[in-house]
Design a protein around this motif. Structure first.
Motif, PDB file in Angstrom:
ATOM      1  N   GLY A 114      56.095  52.892  43.377  1.00 22.30           N
ATOM      2  CA  GLY A 114      54.748  53.430  43.211  1.00 22.30           C
ATOM      3  C   GLY A 114      53.700  52.375  42.912  1.00 22.30           C
ATOM      4  N   LEU A 115      54.035  51.114  43.152  1.00 23.00           N
ATOM      5  CA  LEU A 115      53.076  50.019  42.982  1.00 23.00           C
ATOM      6  C   LEU A 115      52.516  49.712  44.366  1.00 23.00           C
ATOM      7  CD1 LEU A 115      51.918  47.611  41.213  1.00 23.00           C
ATOM      8  CD2 LEU A 115      53.949  46.328  41.926  1.00 23.00           C
ATOM      9  N   LEU A 116      51.214  49.851  44.537  1.00 25.06           N
ATOM     10  CA  LEU A 116      50.638  49.725  45.879  1.00 25.06           C
ATOM     11  C   LEU A 116      50.266  48.279  46.206  1.00 25.06           C
ATOM     12  CD1 LEU A 116      49.579  51.185  48.450  1.00 25.06           C
ATOM     13  CD2 LEU A 116      47.382  51.417  47.267  1.00 25.06           C
ATOM     14  N   PRO A 117      50.927  47.681  47.229  1.00 21.37           N
ATOM     15  CA  PRO A 117      50.514  46.350  47.668  1.00 21.37           C
ATOM     16  C   PRO A 117      49.386  46.500  48.693  1.00 21.37           C
ATOM     17  CG  PRO A 117      52.622  46.960  48.675  1.00 21.37           C
ATOM     18  CD  PRO A 117      52.098  48.178  47.983  1.00 21.37           C
ATOM     19  N   VAL A 118      48.237  45.925  48.394  1.00 21.26           N
ATOM     20  CA  VAL A 118      47.093  46.028  49.301  1.00 21.26           C
ATOM     21  C   VAL A 118      46.863  44.667  49.940  1.00 21.26           C
ATOM     22  CG1 VAL A 118      44.599  46.441  49.453  1.00 21.26           C
ATOM     23  CG2 VAL A 118      46.019  47.895  47.990  1.00 21.26           C
ATOM     24  N   GLN A 119      47.102  44.596  51.251  1.00 20.60           N
ATOM     25  CA  GLN A 119      46.937  43.321  51.942  1.00 20.60           C
ATOM     26  C   GLN A 119      45.545  43.245  52.561  1.00 20.60           C
ATOM     27  OE1 GLN A 119      50.353  41.958  54.061  1.00 20.60           O
ATOM     28  NE2 GLN A 119      49.149  40.635  55.396  1.00 20.60           N
ATOM     29  N   VAL A 120      44.792  42.221  52.159  1.00 19.44           N
ATOM     30  CA  VAL A 120      43.415  42.070  52.633  1.00 19.44           C
ATOM     31  C   VAL A 120      43.275  40.748  53.405  1.00 19.44           C
ATOM     32  CG1 VAL A 120      42.445  43.433  50.753  1.00 19.44           C
ATOM     33  CG2 VAL A 120      42.709  40.966  50.463  1.00 19.44           C
ATOM     34  N   SER A 121      42.144  40.573  54.064  1.00 20.47           N
ATOM     35  CA  SER A 121      41.906  39.327  54.799  1.00 20.47           C
ATOM     36  C   SER A 121      41.685  38.186  53.799  1.00 20.47           C
ATOM     37  CB  SER A 121      40.676  39.474  55.686  1.00 20.47           C
ATOM     38  OG  SER A 121      39.540  39.652  54.857  1.00 20.47           O
ATOM     39  N   GLU A 122      41.858  36.959  54.285  1.00 18.88           N
ATOM     40  CA  GLU A 122      41.643  35.798  53.407  1.00 18.88           C
ATOM     41  C   GLU A 122      40.206  35.756  52.905  1.00 18.88           C
ATOM     42  OE1 GLU A 122      43.064  32.110  55.092  1.00 18.88           O
ATOM     43  OE2 GLU A 122      45.040  33.021  55.411  1.00 18.88           O
ATOM     44  N   GLN A 123      39.284  36.131  53.787  1.00 19.66           N
ATOM     45  CA  GLN A 123      37.868  36.131  53.413  1.00 19.66           C
ATOM     46  C   GLN A 123      37.607  37.135  52.291  1.00 19.66           C
ATOM     47  OE1 GLN A 123      35.382  33.998  54.446  1.00 19.66           O
ATOM     48  NE2 GLN A 123      34.429  35.000  52.670  1.00 19.66           N
ATOM     49  N   PHE A 124      38.153  38.356  52.471  1.00 25.85           N
ATOM     50  CA  PHE A 124      37.941  39.395  51.466  1.00 25.85           C
ATOM     51  C   PHE A 124      38.556  38.971  50.134  1.00 25.85           C
ATOM     52  CE2 PHE A 124      38.576  43.485  49.320  1.00 25.85           C
ATOM     53  CZ  PHE A 124      37.330  44.084  49.508  1.00 25.85           C
ATOM     54  N   LEU A 125      39.746  38.367  50.218  1.00 23.23           N
ATOM     55  CA  LEU A 125      40.412  37.911  48.993  1.00 23.23           C
ATOM     56  C   LEU A 125      39.554  36.863  48.287  1.00 23.23           C
ATOM     57  CD1 LEU A 125      43.082  38.163  47.315  1.00 23.23           C
ATOM     58  CD2 LEU A 125      43.836  36.092  48.471  1.00 23.23           C
ATOM     59  N   SER A 126      39.012  35.950  49.060  1.00 23.24           N
ATOM     60  CA  SER A 126      38.214  34.902  48.425  1.00 23.24           C
ATOM     61  C   SER A 126      36.921  35.492  47.836  1.00 23.24           C
ATOM     62  CB  SER A 126      38.011  33.751  49.420  1.00 23.24           C
ATOM     63  OG  SER A 126      36.683  33.510  49.658  1.00 23.24           O
ATOM     64  N   ASP A 127      36.340  36.505  48.509  1.00 28.85           N
ATOM     65  CA  ASP A 127      35.179  37.211  47.933  1.00 28.85           C
ATOM     66  C   ASP A 127      35.560  37.909  46.624  1.00 28.85           C
ATOM     67  OD1 ASP A 127      33.667  36.418  50.074  1.00 28.85           O
ATOM     68  OD2 ASP A 127      33.774  38.334  51.135  1.00 28.85           O
ATOM     69  N   LEU A 128      36.733  38.524  46.639  1.00 34.71           N
ATOM     70  CA  LEU A 128      37.211  39.212  45.432  1.00 34.71           C
ATOM     71  C   LEU A 128      37.313  38.249  44.259  1.00 34.71           C
ATOM     72  CD1 LEU A 128      40.180  41.592  46.420  1.00 34.71           C
ATOM     73  CD2 LEU A 128      37.977  42.250  45.463  1.00 34.71           C
ATOM     74  N   PHE A 129      37.998  37.115  44.503  1.00 35.94           N
ATOM     75  CA  PHE A 129      38.149  36.127  43.433  1.00 35.94           C
ATOM     76  C   PHE A 129      36.777  35.695  42.916  1.00 35.94           C
ATOM     77  CE2 PHE A 129      42.562  34.964  45.080  1.00 35.94           C
ATOM     78  CZ  PHE A 129      43.201  35.446  43.954  1.00 35.94           C
ATOM     79  N   GLN A 130      35.891  35.419  43.839  1.00 37.58           N
ATOM     80  CA  GLN A 130      34.576  34.906  43.475  1.00 37.58           C
ATOM     81  C   GLN A 130      33.823  35.935  42.621  1.00 37.58           C
ATOM     82  OE1 GLN A 130      31.308  35.459  45.539  1.00 37.58           O
ATOM     83  NE2 GLN A 130      30.416  34.331  43.807  1.00 37.58           N
ATOM     84  N   GLN A 131      33.840  37.196  43.049  1.00 38.20           N
ATOM     85  CA  GLN A 131      33.076  38.217  42.323  1.00 38.20           C
ATOM     86  C   GLN A 131      33.700  38.541  40.964  1.00 38.20           C
ATOM     87  OE1 GLN A 131      31.237  41.425  44.316  1.00 38.20           O
ATOM     88  NE2 GLN A 131      31.163  40.386  46.293  1.00 38.20           N
ATOM     89  N   ILE A 132      35.037  38.623  40.938  1.00 40.15           N
ATOM     90  CA  ILE A 132      35.686  38.958  39.657  1.00 40.15           C
ATOM     91  C   ILE A 132      35.519  37.799  38.669  1.00 40.15           C
ATOM     92  CG2 ILE A 132      37.854  39.561  38.514  1.00 40.15           C
ATOM     93  CD1 ILE A 132      38.770  40.637  41.325  1.00 40.15           C
ATOM     94  N   GLU A 133      35.684  36.565  39.186  1.00 39.95           N
ATOM     95  CA  GLU A 133      35.561  35.408  38.286  1.00 39.95           C
ATOM     96  C   GLU A 133      34.130  35.244  37.773  1.00 39.95           C
ATOM     97  OE1 GLU A 133      37.414  32.379  40.699  1.00 39.95           O
ATOM     98  OE2 GLU A 133      39.430  33.060  40.159  1.00 39.95           O
ATOM     99  N   SER A 134      33.130  35.612  38.603  1.00 36.91           N
ATOM    100  CA  SER A 134      31.756  35.479  38.110  1.00 36.91           C
ATOM    101  C   SER A 134      31.346  36.670  37.248  1.00 36.91           C
ATOM    102  CB  SER A 134      30.766  35.256  39.254  1.00 36.91           C
ATOM    103  OG  SER A 134      30.808  36.366  40.112  1.00 36.91           O
ATOM    104  N   ASN A 135      31.999  37.813  37.465  1.00 36.69           N
ATOM    105  CA  ASN A 135      31.737  38.964  36.602  1.00 36.69           C
ATOM    106  C   ASN A 135      33.012  39.759  36.359  1.00 36.69           C
ATOM    107  OD1 ASN A 135      30.858  41.181  35.223  1.00 36.69           O
ATOM    108  ND2 ASN A 135      29.794  42.118  36.967  1.00 36.69           N
TER     109      ASN A 135
END
Lengths: 195, 461
Positions: A114-135
């Motif tokens: 029941g643990l959902l692995p969500v595979q995203v594009s490299e670009q989306f992943l890098s956006d995620l890191f950037q947004q979470i790390e800045s906020n």
């Protein structure tokens, strides 16, 4: 198995590639004979120094971050087939792991728990890191029915793939054993014919 | 008729049925289990009141968590002992054959099963261990599974799976002196990376694999998972048939001949296509060594560590305390491990003994030689290799997974380097803070004698 439909949560950014299952749960903690309690030792040797003191530099120990979504670097869950890795991550409280790439066995183990692995594009992943790390307050929404992951504030969204059968299992909380047992007659017929 | 690969032929022969737009039900011929990844599966079946469907298709051994000294005495570590006892209880309760600690057939699951003839061409095999890919050396579809899947196979002898894509790695040419099967697979992984095989099942083809012994083929297939592939396979041939023939669980007499006739139909049809293909030249392969914290971070022993600005790469070098651009030659090494499901078969110990004979182990080195099974141990003694090792100052321990994953007491201390014939150099894999350098049994033996890494190819030529 617990059902999964949608999840809205903050996320913890583990910006490291090739995280192997030995890091997720070191072998010395695999001596237990039940599935519970592995969360105490998830990422043990990154969370704690050898003398048992807390490693303040590790992301899970950074009080800025919280949430039940783990965002991780490329090729997450490689190495050993130990399902204890999926148990440890769920036991710690995560319900979703996001990465640009998952190792096969880990992905299957996650889905079976029941643990959902969500595979995203490299670009989306890098956006995620950037947004979470800045906020660190950044909220993500994972919608299994619609197969999308989105960042609430910026509206950035991406679709993800999941096997239709596995999706049904997660949404309804079914597991493969139920299905396989319902096919017993077919399996026995296969055995007779291939003897 | 369409051209089929070896993988297609074995897979298709085991499909019970296909779910529309979903996975297939794949029948599993043999299920191998051990103490670490099976207890939760037994519990699950018991809690749900489901019986084990085909106990006679399951073989159990104790290996991951076993001591490699004093196996005749009770296991000292309480948790390990309980886990081993749990396996015995579960096997007894469910009528499953178990080769427990001390039994003459006990050993690492991927060493003892082929040895007993449990592993045969054309089969489907699974085990709750990612190195199950080892058995692909026989032309078997063999792969590691999680514990939920162990429970599924207990309950139904089947798994729900989506057919993986196909990949072929071909290596042709003549291997150089001192280049072993371990170097071939470390070379392939260093070229392809640790996730190039994810989603694929790999076939190894070319004269290099055709000319390898079964032991060598097992070493190669064993590490398929280290490039992400669920499994690796090599077409069965006379070498395979001769290895299987006469083993305890191998088909006998007319049955065997019938099987061989079928096994001969399994190799990939000429003209069959793969989703991905790679070709390498055997002459380009040299003795290999790893410098980082995943098995893809390998170089020829004579090369320098590459320079890379990637953050994960730098983290890895920092863990290993190596500098980008430096050579590993002459690095002092205090620990050497020859063992694991990758390199603990008789051939591996013959290679090590041949090098060690007449030499002495360096004083700074602690070396653990751990046979893969009781049968390998017996053969080491019978062939006089044990004497060679002891004369050189080495100690032969008892079978098990040992320092490959350091679940037992065989742990490399914090900060120490270990030149190891195992399969993974992950952070802390051989003990908290330990630093693993993967290599062949020949390079490991040479390191133990010299007390440092040497360029073995120079010494041999």
């Amino acid at each position: 198995m617990e059902k999964f439909t949608t999840l809205q949560s903050k996320a913890i950014p583990l910006n490291i590639e090739n995280v192997d299952t030995d890091q997720i749960i070191p072998a010395r903690f695999l001596k237990a004979t039940d599935r519970k309690g592995f969360g105490d030792n998830v990422f043990r040797d990154w969370r704690y120094h050898k003398d048992g003191t807390v490693n303040e530099d590790f992301i899970l120990n950074d009080s800025k971050y919280s949430g039940s979504i783990l965002v991780a670097g490329d090729n997450f869950g490689c190495g050993s087939s130990r399902e204890h890795a999926a148990w440890a991550i769920t036991d710690y409280g995560f319900k979703v792991v996001v990465s640009s790439f998952f190792a096969d066995i880990f992905k299957g183990n996650a889905l079976n728990n029941g643990l959902l692995p969500v595979q995203v594009s490299e670009q989306f992943l890098s956006d995620l890191f950037q947004q979470i790390e800045s906020n660190p307050e950044t909220e993500l929404t994972v919608d299994l029915e619609a197969q999308t992951i989105s960042i609430k504030a910026s509206g950035l969204s991406e679709a993800f793939k999941i096997d239709a059968y596995k999706k049904t299992c997660l949404i309804n909380g079914y597991d493969d054993i139920d299905y396989l047992l319902s096919k017993k007659a077919e399996i026995e017929a296969f055995e007779k014919q291939s003897m | 008729m369409s051209k089929k690969t070896l993988f297609d032929k074995v897979w298709d022969a085991h499909v019970v049925s296909t779910i529309e737009n979903g996975p297939q039900i794949l029948y599993i011929d043999k299920h191998l289990i051990h103490e670490v990844t099976s207890p939760q599966a037994f519990n699950e079946l018991e809690n749900r009141g489901i019986p084990v469907f085909r106990p006679n298709q399951i073989v159990a051994t104790a290996d991951h968590n076993t001591p490699t000294l004093n196996q005749d005495q009770p296991v000292r570590d309480a948790l390990s002992r309980q886990q081993l006892e749990q396996l015995s209880v579960n096997c007894k309760k469910n009528n499953i054959t178990l080769y427990e600690l001390g039994h003459k057939y006990n050993g690492i699951v991927h060493v003892m099963a082929p040895e007993l003839g449990v592993t045969q061409p054309g089969m489907t095999m699974v085990c709750g261990d990612s190195h199950t890919s080892t058995h692909g050396a026989f032309g078997t579809i063999a792969f590691g599974i999680g514990t939920s899947q162990v429970a599924q196979v207990f309950a139904s002898q089947c798994l729900l799976l989506t057919k993986p894509k196909s990949l072929r790695v071909t290596v042709n040419g003549k291997l150089k002196n001192g280049v072993l099967p371990k170097d071939v697979i470390l070379y392939i992984i260093s070229k392809l990376g640790t996730n190039s095989g994810t989603g694929y099942f790999c076939e190894y083809a070319g004269n290099v694999f055709e000319e390898m012994s079964m032991e060598g083929r097992m070493t190669v297939c064993n590490m398929s998972i280290e490039m992400g592939a669920r499994g690796g396979m090599i077409a069965p041939d006379e070498t395979t048939f001769q290895y299987v023939k006469g083993r305890k669980f191998a088909p006998k007499g007319e049955d065997f001949e019938k099987k061989v006739a079928y096994w001969k139909t399994l190799p990939t049809d000429e003209g069959a296509t793969f989703d991905m293909e790679y070709n390498f030249d055997a002459e380009d392969i040299e003795p290999m060594i790893t410098y980082g914290t995943n098995p893809g971070m390998g170089i020829k022993i004579s090369e320098n560590i590459p320079v890379d600005e990637n953050a994960s790469f730098k983290k890895s070098l920092s863990y290993m305390d190596f500098e980008a651009g430096e050579s590993l030659i002459n690095k002092p090494i205090n620990y050497v491990f020859i063992g694991s499901c990758t390199n603990s078969r008789i051939e591996d110990f013959r290679v090590a003994a041949q090098y060690i004979k007449g030499k002495k182990k360096a004083d700074n080195v602690t070396a653990w030689l751990v046979p893969g099974s009781k049968q390998v141990e017996a053969q080491i003694i019978e062939e006089g290799l044990k004497t060679v090792f002891e004369d050189a100052g080495f100690e032969l321990r008892q079978p098990g997974c040992s320092a490959c994953l350091a679940m037992n007491d065989d742990k490399i201390p914090q900060g120490e380097y270990c030149v190891s014939t195992s399969n993974r150099n992950f952070e802390g894999r051989q003990g908290q803070g330990s630093r693993t350098i993967l290599a062949s049994p020949l390079v490991a033996a040479a390191t133990a004698v010299e007390g440092k890494i040497i360029d073995i190819s120079k010494q041999l030529n």
